[in-house]
Enzyme design. Sequence first.
Site, PDB file in Angstrom:
ATOM      1  CG  LEU A 148       6.140   1.122  -1.201  1.00 20.70           C
ATOM      2  CD1 LEU A 148       4.837   1.517  -1.865  1.00 20.70           C
ATOM      3  CD2 LEU A 148       7.175   2.201  -1.281  1.00 20.70           C
ATOM      4  CD  GLU A 149       0.480   1.691   5.656  1.00 20.43           C
ATOM      5  OE1 GLU A 149       0.341   1.677   6.893  1.00 20.43           O
ATOM      6  OE2 GLU A 149      -0.425   2.036   4.874  1.00 20.43           O
ATOM      7  CG  LEU A 150       6.218  -4.015   2.622  1.00 17.13           C
ATOM      8  CD1 LEU A 150       7.520  -4.810   2.575  1.00 17.13           C
ATOM      9  CD2 LEU A 150       5.805  -3.561   1.234  1.00 17.13           C
ATOM     10  CG  HIS A 168      -1.735   1.253   1.348  1.00 21.83           C
ATOM     11  ND1 HIS A 168      -1.660   2.076   2.458  1.00 21.83           N
ATOM     12  CD2 HIS A 168      -2.614   1.838   0.505  1.00 21.83           C
ATOM     13  CE1 HIS A 168      -2.473   3.101   2.287  1.00 21.83           C
ATOM     14  NE2 HIS A 168      -3.059   2.995   1.118  1.00 21.83           N
TER      15      HIS A 168
END
Length: 310
Positions: free
Chosen positions: A149-151, A138
Amino acid sequence: MEPNPDLKITLIGAGTIGLSFAAFHLNHLPSPSHLTIFDTRPDAARHVFENLPKFYSSSDTLPNLFEIKVVDSLEDAVKDADIIQESGPENLPFKQELWREVEKYAKKDGLLWSSTSGIPASQQCQDMVDRSRLLVVHPYNPPHIMPLLELVPSPSTSATVIERTRDFWAKRGRVPIHIKKEVTGFVANRLAFALLRESIHLVNEGVVTVKELDEIVQSSMGPRWAVAGPFKSYHAGGGPGGLEGFFANIGGTVQDCWTDSGQVNVGDGWEGKVFSEAKEAYGVVDTAERDTITRRVLEVIDEEKANKKV
């Protein structure tokens, strides 16, 4: 430049997020021909070639966009890709069907990423044979500028997929954060929406206007949070006592604010007042100006961090 000269990336979806990711990847791939875009709109190629240049500033060197492969077959789009990144509609049945089809044609070791804003990987992967492959990646909008970036893995996502993804973004100067549990809205949006909710409450109660509230954020916590998040900021605010000292000093005020926080909900009736004030204050926001200034803020932060290391 791309650490792997043979890397091929496919983007599914050519909306705002998809094209923003395209602009980022084009800055790292050895050739635009290593990027493939699949979009279901009938004028996909024209849409891409007309709109992608808008994601570059006047000082950027524009790559030869016509080398990008814009295809109308999902199989052709994904069969040779090392990374397949989806930025399609926020629709669960669409994503479930998409990943079921992608899995049929994609390389067995290809990375499968969803840029969803809120549909967890555990729901998207329900129709997949190998659910360990899918990972939510995300971004914070616009991803060609914002580092985060959210993993967000599902319980089925393999540790190898998470690590390979984190390594990919870190090598390209981004900030990939492994979110340990699936949670509604992930983390960045939950924080942003908490501030938005209190902002709406204060405007709706007549404490400040929309424009005044924005000015308060832009001239206080906004610049501070660019260099230190809430914990670091208030840990510093506590002096030698750190965060514990901060709460010892003004914990009562903090609790009073939490107790008195705005309990507004979508559809409660505040919309007319807040929407009209926002429209009167800003009309249509110039996102190009926003992006230019944001890019410069991030450049200055990077410069200062680099100077500190010297």
